[in-house]
Design a protein around this motif. Structure first.
Motif, mmCIF file in Angstrom:
data_model
loop_
_atom_site.group_PDB
_atom_site.id
_atom_site.type_symbol
_atom_site.label_atom_id
_atom_site.label_comp_id
_atom_site.label_asym_id
_atom_site.label_seq_id
_atom_site.Cartn_x
_atom_site.Cartn_y
_atom_site.Cartn_z
ATOM 1 N N UNK A 33 1.350 -1.338 -0.001
ATOM 2 C CA UNK A 33 0.053 -0.226 0.735
ATOM 3 C C UNK A 33 0.973 1.098 -0.164
ATOM 4 N N UNK A 34 1.507 1.021 0.593
ATOM 5 C CA UNK A 34 2.726 2.545 0.806
ATOM 6 C C UNK A 34 3.790 2.719 -0.465
ATOM 7 N N UNK A 35 3.648 1.515 -1.123
ATOM 8 C CA UNK A 35 4.528 1.579 -2.096
ATOM 9 C C UNK A 35 3.517 2.384 -3.711
ATOM 10 N N UNK A 36 2.510 1.808 -3.693
ATOM 11 C CA UNK A 36 1.240 2.230 -4.486
ATOM 12 C C UNK A 36 1.385 3.608 -4.576
ATOM 13 N N UNK A 72 4.774 9.478 -8.057
ATOM 14 C CA UNK A 72 5.845 9.257 -9.252
ATOM 15 C C UNK A 72 5.740 9.211 -10.696
ATOM 16 N N UNK A 73 4.298 8.037 -10.857
ATOM 17 C CA UNK A 73 4.311 7.668 -11.798
ATOM 18 C C UNK A 73 3.220 8.937 -12.372
ATOM 19 N N UNK A 74 2.601 9.616 -11.846
ATOM 20 C CA UNK A 74 2.491 10.878 -12.477
ATOM 21 C C UNK A 74 2.449 12.072 -13.041
ATOM 22 N N UNK A 75 3.887 12.004 -12.267
ATOM 23 C CA UNK A 75 4.904 12.870 -13.470
ATOM 24 C C UNK A 75 5.781 12.651 -14.228
ATOM 25 N N UNK A 76 6.408 11.157 -14.325
ATOM 26 C CA UNK A 76 6.471 10.816 -15.397
ATOM 27 C C UNK A 76 6.049 10.484 -16.393
ATOM 28 N N UNK A 77 4.639 10.639 -15.982
ATOM 29 C CA UNK A 77 3.486 10.149 -17.233
ATOM 30 C C UNK A 77 4.047 11.757 -17.990
ATOM 31 N N UNK A 78 3.723 12.324 -17.595
ATOM 32 C CA UNK A 78 4.249 13.952 -18.159
ATOM 33 C C UNK A 78 5.306 14.797 -18.706
ATOM 34 N N UNK A 79 6.456 13.989 -17.755
ATOM 35 C CA UNK A 79 7.726 14.676 -18.194
ATOM 36 C C UNK A 79 8.050 14.525 -19.493
ATOM 37 N N UNK A 137 5.296 2.522 -18.637
ATOM 38 C CA UNK A 137 4.307 2.698 -17.125
ATOM 39 C C UNK A 137 5.842 1.091 -16.358
ATOM 40 N N UNK A 138 6.388 0.840 -17.844
ATOM 41 C CA UNK A 138 7.617 0.111 -16.763
ATOM 42 C C UNK A 138 8.363 1.365 -16.231
ATOM 43 N N UNK A 139 8.847 1.949 -16.737
ATOM 44 C CA UNK A 139 10.143 3.241 -16.273
ATOM 45 C C UNK A 139 8.900 3.484 -14.677
ATOM 46 N N UNK A 140 7.512 3.547 -15.348
ATOM 47 C CA UNK A 140 7.235 5.039 -13.841
ATOM 48 C C UNK A 140 7.847 3.098 -12.110
ATOM 49 N N UNK A 141 7.277 1.958 -12.916
ATOM 50 C CA UNK A 141 7.402 1.683 -12.158
ATOM 51 C C UNK A 141 8.362 1.001 -11.480
ATOM 52 N N UNK A 142 9.699 1.095 -12.479
ATOM 53 C CA UNK A 142 10.821 0.477 -11.604
ATOM 54 C C UNK A 142 11.118 2.160 -11.226
ATOM 55 N N UNK A 149 9.294 4.014 -9.424
ATOM 56 C CA UNK A 149 9.001 4.062 -7.937
ATOM 57 C C UNK A 149 10.018 3.135 -7.053
ATOM 58 N N UNK A 150 10.083 1.832 -7.683
ATOM 59 C CA UNK A 150 10.554 1.407 -6.590
ATOM 60 C C UNK A 150 12.657 1.673 -6.678
ATOM 61 N N UNK A 151 12.270 2.437 -7.311
ATOM 62 C CA UNK A 151 14.395 2.769 -6.984
ATOM 63 C C UNK A 151 13.609 4.107 -5.790
ATOM 64 N N UNK A 152 13.260 4.455 -5.515
ATOM 65 C CA UNK A 152 12.978 5.962 -5.206
ATOM 66 C C UNK A 152 12.202 5.689 -3.891
ATOM 67 N N UNK A 153 11.345 4.126 -3.385
ATOM 68 C CA UNK A 153 10.883 3.476 -2.429
ATOM 69 C C UNK A 153 11.507 4.454 -1.114
ATOM 70 N N UNK A 154 13.169 3.295 -1.518
ATOM 71 C CA UNK A 154 13.983 3.268 -0.144
ATOM 72 C C UNK A 154 13.479 5.073 0.381
ATOM 73 N N UNK A 155 13.879 6.009 -0.184
ATOM 74 C CA UNK A 155 14.130 7.092 0.202
ATOM 75 C C UNK A 155 12.069 8.025 0.287
ATOM 76 N N UNK A 156 11.254 7.576 -0.710
ATOM 77 C CA UNK A 156 9.858 8.612 -0.479
ATOM 78 C C UNK A 156 9.427 7.314 0.769
ATOM 79 N N UNK A 157 9.615 5.968 0.900
ATOM 80 C CA UNK A 157 8.320 4.723 1.622
ATOM 81 C C UNK A 157 8.454 5.264 2.901
ATOM 82 N N UNK A 158 8.965 5.968 3.459
ATOM 83 C CA UNK A 158 8.928 6.748 5.395
ATOM 84 C C UNK A 158 7.908 7.384 4.924
#
Length: 252
Positions: free
Chosen positions: A12-15, A21-28, A42-47, A49-58
């Motif tokens: 739930x936290x990841x989504x 992150x996905x909404x921003x990347x869809x327009x960048x 979608x794969x780029x946004x998912x990847x 988000x996974x890379x940034x989850x460590x910094x943004x998950x908290x």
């Protein structure tokens, strides 16, 4: 099969992170071009988000622990991400605007090609400078500022709160004005050239009204216009990338 509570909590936290992150990347620019298949984006946004989850998950986990309702949080995060991505996209349209002005000044406005970024027909020079500007921005590491803005946005727009629509609207209006100003500034050499050339063309037509001056001078217009564009396009792209970087750092 029962899903562990901790795993469900982390998903739930990841989504929540993925929504913004996905909404921003869809327009960048570059990342969210319509010419890229939707599944790839979608794969780029998912990847990402996974890379940034460590910094943004908290912050996302803290919002869930605070009793936030997941569907409501996802909607607000999507709205925030779309607003942020649209601001960057408006700023990036400055280079396309400059390319359209250049095309009009050199007489190539009728030479058009479909541009997925603008979802319409665009002059070929406008499409060319748009692609070149994306490459220059990537080469000058401006895309790092785009991604860094996503991380810093969690301090300005905390998870769970409604995005400040009034502030975003004012920022969008300011971004449109700045984008138009920058686009005209980048095309300034060709605007000056167009004024001088057309004034000279008008005087020639008055001196020799029986001669079809326009048809005779059009090849010269193409030659001079494209020569000036070739001489200034490097500076144009460098200035654009610099201004885009300053805008992302809040100094524009």
């Amino acid at each position: 099969m029962t899903i562990p509570a901790d795993l469900e909590f982390q998903v739930s936290a990841f989504f929540i992170v993925f929504a913004r992150v996905g909404a921003v990347l869809m327009l960048l620019p570059v990342f969210g071009e319509d010419s890229i298949p939707g599944r790839i984006r979608m794969m780029i946004a998912f990847a990402m988000s996974a890379a940034l989850y460590g910094a943004l998950g908290e912050p996302a986990r803290a919002a869930l622990q605070g009793g936030a309702v997941l569907p409501a949080v996802l909607v607000t995060e999507l709205m925030t991400g779309l607003a942020m991505g649209m601001i960057v996209k408006i700023l990036f349209f400055a280079i396309s605007m400059a390319g359209s002005i250049v095309s009009m000044q050199v007489g190539l406005s009728a030479a058009v090609i479909f541009d997925p970024a603008q979802a319409s027909q665009a002059p070929m020079i406008s499409k060319f400078v748009g692609i070149a500007a994306a490459l220059v921005c990537m080469g000058m590491q401006v895309h790092h500022l785009w991604l860094g803005a996503i991380i810093h946005s969690y301090q300005s727009f905390p998870i769970g709160g409604l995005p400040p629509m009034q502030d975003f609207a004012q920022l969008a209006i300011a971004a449109v004005g700045r984008s138009m100003t920058l686009g005209i500034s980048l095309a300034a050499p060709l605007i000056v050239y167009g004024i001088v050339f057309n004034v000279a063309l008008g005087l020639s037509a008055r001196i020799a009204p029986a001669i079809q001056v326009f048809f005779i001078a059009q090849p010269l217009n193409l030659l001079l216009g494209l020569s000036i564009f070739a001489a200034t396009v490097g500076t144009m792209l460098t200035v654009f990338a610099t201004q885009m970087g300053d805008a992302m750092q809040g100094g524009w």
